[in-house]
Design a protein around this motif. Structure first.
Motif, mmCIF file in Angstrom:
data_model
loop_
_atom_site.group_PDB
_atom_site.id
_atom_site.type_symbol
_atom_site.label_atom_id
_atom_site.label_comp_id
_atom_site.label_asym_id
_atom_site.label_seq_id
_atom_site.Cartn_x
_atom_site.Cartn_y
_atom_site.Cartn_z
ATOM 1 N N LEU A 238 -74.491 31.406 20.001
ATOM 2 C CA LEU A 238 -74.161 31.036 21.376
ATOM 3 C C LEU A 238 -74.788 29.700 21.752
ATOM 4 O O LEU A 238 -74.176 28.877 22.450
ATOM 5 N N VAL A 239 -76.016 29.484 21.286
ATOM 6 C CA VAL A 239 -76.682 28.214 21.577
ATOM 7 C C VAL A 239 -75.919 27.058 20.949
ATOM 8 O O VAL A 239 -75.708 25.998 21.563
ATOM 9 N N ILE A 240 -75.482 27.285 19.692
ATOM 10 C CA ILE A 240 -74.747 26.231 18.993
ATOM 11 C C ILE A 240 -73.428 25.925 19.706
ATOM 12 O O ILE A 240 -73.069 24.759 19.918
ATOM 13 N N ILE A 241 -72.693 27.031 20.063
ATOM 14 C CA ILE A 241 -71.423 26.841 20.766
ATOM 15 C C ILE A 241 -71.651 26.131 22.089
ATOM 16 O O ILE A 241 -70.914 25.207 22.469
ATOM 17 N N GLY A 242 -72.693 26.551 22.822
ATOM 18 C CA GLY A 242 -73.009 25.903 24.099
ATOM 19 C C GLY A 242 -73.340 24.434 23.930
ATOM 20 O O GLY A 242 -72.923 23.577 24.727
ATOM 21 N N ALA A 243 -74.073 24.140 22.836
ATOM 22 C CA ALA A 243 -74.436 22.747 22.591
ATOM 23 C C ALA A 243 -73.204 21.903 22.289
ATOM 24 O O ALA A 243 -73.076 20.757 22.740
ATOM 25 N N ILE A 244 -72.286 22.520 21.500
ATOM 26 C CA ILE A 244 -71.053 21.792 21.165
ATOM 27 C C ILE A 244 -70.226 21.522 22.425
ATOM 28 O O ILE A 244 -69.745 20.405 22.649
ATOM 29 N N ILE A 245 -70.061 22.573 23.236
ATOM 30 C CA ILE A 245 -69.290 22.408 24.472
ATOM 31 C C ILE A 245 -69.959 21.381 25.380
ATOM 32 O O ILE A 245 -69.305 20.511 25.973
ATOM 33 N N GLY A 246 -71.283 21.471 25.513
ATOM 34 C CA GLY A 246 -72.020 20.511 26.337
ATOM 35 C C GLY A 246 -71.853 19.087 25.844
ATOM 36 O O GLY A 246 -71.694 18.148 26.623
ATOM 37 N N THR A 247 -71.882 18.960 24.491
ATOM 38 C CA THR A 247 -71.708 17.629 23.914
ATOM 39 C C THR A 247 -70.327 17.072 24.214
ATOM 40 O O THR A 247 -70.165 15.885 24.547
ATOM 41 N N ILE A 248 -69.313 17.967 24.079
ATOM 42 C CA ILE A 248 -67.940 17.536 24.358
ATOM 43 C C ILE A 248 -67.808 17.093 25.817
ATOM 44 O O ILE A 248 -67.207 16.053 26.128
ATOM 45 N N ILE A 249 -68.377 17.906 26.722
ATOM 46 C CA ILE A 249 -68.310 17.556 28.155
ATOM 47 C C ILE A 249 -69.031 16.237 28.418
ATOM 48 O O ILE A 249 -68.550 15.370 29.165
ATOM 49 N N LEU A 250 -70.201 16.091 27.775
ATOM 50 C CA LEU A 250 -70.969 14.866 27.965
ATOM 51 C C LEU A 250 -70.199 13.652 27.466
ATOM 52 O O LEU A 250 -70.139 12.601 28.130
ATOM 53 N N LEU A 251 -69.589 13.808 26.276
ATOM 54 C CA LEU A 251 -68.809 12.705 25.729
ATOM 55 C C LEU A 251 -67.621 12.373 26.620
ATOM 56 O O LEU A 251 -67.303 11.190 26.860
ATOM 57 N N ALA A 252 -66.940 13.427 27.129
ATOM 58 C CA ALA A 252 -65.806 13.196 28.025
ATOM 59 C C ALA A 252 -66.262 12.467 29.289
ATOM 60 O O ALA A 252 -65.587 11.552 29.784
ATOM 61 N N THR A 253 -67.425 12.908 29.797
ATOM 62 C CA THR A 253 -67.960 12.261 31.004
ATOM 63 C C THR A 253 -68.292 10.808 30.743
ATOM 64 O O THR A 253 -68.002 9.910 31.560
ATOM 65 N N LEU A 254 -68.906 10.560 29.587
ATOM 66 C CA LEU A 254 -69.262 9.183 29.231
ATOM 67 C C LEU A 254 -68.024 8.309 29.065
ATOM 68 O O LEU A 254 -67.990 7.152 29.497
ATOM 69 N N VAL A 255 -67.010 8.894 28.409
ATOM 70 C CA VAL A 255 -65.768 8.128 28.233
ATOM 71 C C VAL A 255 -65.132 7.805 29.583
ATOM 72 O O VAL A 255 -64.691 6.671 29.844
ATOM 73 N N PHE A 256 -65.084 8.859 30.444
ATOM 74 C CA PHE A 256 -64.505 8.651 31.781
ATOM 75 C C PHE A 256 -65.299 7.590 32.556
ATOM 76 O O PHE A 256 -64.738 6.693 33.187
ATOM 77 N N ALA A 257 -66.645 7.726 32.517
ATOM 78 C CA ALA A 257 -67.495 6.763 33.238
ATOM 79 C C ALA A 257 -67.316 5.356 32.683
ATOM 80 O O ALA A 257 -67.275 4.361 33.418
ATOM 81 N N TYR A 258 -67.222 5.297 31.325
ATOM 82 C CA TYR A 258 -67.036 3.989 30.705
ATOM 83 C C TYR A 258 -65.740 3.344 31.158
ATOM 84 O O TYR A 258 -65.691 2.156 31.509
#
Length: 331
Positions: A238-258
């Motif tokens: 669950l931690v790994i899945i959460g980390a992956i999802i969090g990373t994806i969200i973070l990357l999406a946010t960064l891309v959007f912000a960029y």
């Protein structure tokens, strides 16, 4: 009076048949495994151990046979129980070399050799431990009859129940009494018939069951044990899945912000450039007149502008484009 009583007791003990000449005949074909041999010897050992051994009691002889008979010790070889028991244990190392079993040969040998040392008044028993059927049934039957006639010998048989019906019928003829024939599925179960055989040989001997003797009728309980697996720990997954999802969200946010920042930066650049270009127009030039002029409707410059500051039409077109971008970007 005391002498008479002593004589009566002595005579009654003699009449009770305390003298016993016992011959063990062990069938040892090549097919006999070490375990079978060991268990068969243990059977003979247990029976002998319950008897009273001595010149006025029981004497024991032992033979083995397959193709030919082999006598291991006679009635006179040992005068003590310890000596007999030790000699019996030595039989566990018998070498098996032939598959054929000539029972008639060993019975004839007992009649012509072994029984010549038997005592006149002793009860005479032959205990046959049979692994497989005899090679010549008729000759075996005749040899048994000769022994019975010549020495009043009685037979007891312990055999495997895998023997054919013909072999079992022959053994019944040899003993002439079905109560003296015992069958076991495996010689490891022969310890169960030790009390019965001992009682036939000597009714005064101990006839209690053999300790730790396996029961052939016992049903082996099979317990189905459900495999117990360690509890699966999903927390790490669950931690790994959460980390992956969090990373994806973070990357999406960064891309959007960029993209957002880049878009605004581009707009700011366009504004600055448009302002810069607009600022290059002659002082006092109006936006409408500037745009109008840039559309190519008129190339006339505002009155009062020096001819040295004239711009080519391509430059005006560039300014027009930038200004349009400015207008569109700010809309």
């Amino acid at each position: 009076m005391r002498i008479v009583l002593f004589l009566l007791l002595f005579m009654s003990s003699e009449e009770a048949g305390t003298e016993l000449d016992l011959v063990f005949i062990l069938n040892t074909p090549l097919m006999m495994s070490d375990a079978d041999l060991s268990n068969a010897v243990d059977f003979m050992y247990s029976v002998t151990d319950r008897l009273t051994i001595g010149q006025t009691h029981a004497l024991v002889a032992a033979l083995s046979y397959s193709e030919l008979p082999t006598q291991h010790f006679t009635f006179t070889s040992h005068s003590s129980k310890v000596g007999i028991l030790n000699s019996l244990l030595a039989l566990k190392s018998i070498n098996r070399t032939h598959d054929v079993s000539k029972s008639n040969e060993v019975l004839d040998f007992v009649r012509t050799t072994t029984m010549t040392e038997s005592r006149t008044n002793a009860s005479k028993f032959i205990v046959l431990i049979v692994m497989q059927g005899t090679a010549v049934p008729v000759l075996t039957e005749w040899a048994a009859e000769d022994l019975t006639t010549g020495y009043n010998t009685q037979f007891v048989v312990v055999g495997l129940d895998s023997l054919t019906s013909a072999d079992q019928a022959l053994l019944l003829k040899v003993t002439t009494d079905e109560s003296r024939v015992f069958y076991v599925s495996d010689f490891r179960y022969s310890c169960n018939v030790v009390p019965n055989v001992t009682n036939i040989l000597d009714s005064t001997a101990e006839t209690s069951p053999i300790l730790n003797c396996p029961d052939p009728n016992a049903v082996t309980e099979t317990t189905t044990t459900q495999a117990v697996y360690p509890t699966k720990d999903d927390s790490l997954l669950l931690v790994i899945i959460g980390a992956i999802i969090g990373t994806i969200i973070l990357l999406a946010t960064l891309v959007f912000a960029y993209k957002y920042v880049k878009s605004n930066a581009d707009k700011d650049k366009r504004v600055m450039r448009a302002v810069e270009v607009y600022g290059e127009a002659p002082l006092g030039t109006s936006k409408v007149f500037f745009c109008h002029d840039e559309l190519g409707k008129s190339s006339t410059k505002e009155p009062g502008t020096s001819s040295s500051k004239e711009e080519t039409k391509s430059a005006y077109i560039q300014r027009l484009a930038l200004t349009q971008n400015f207008v569109n970007g700010r809309a």
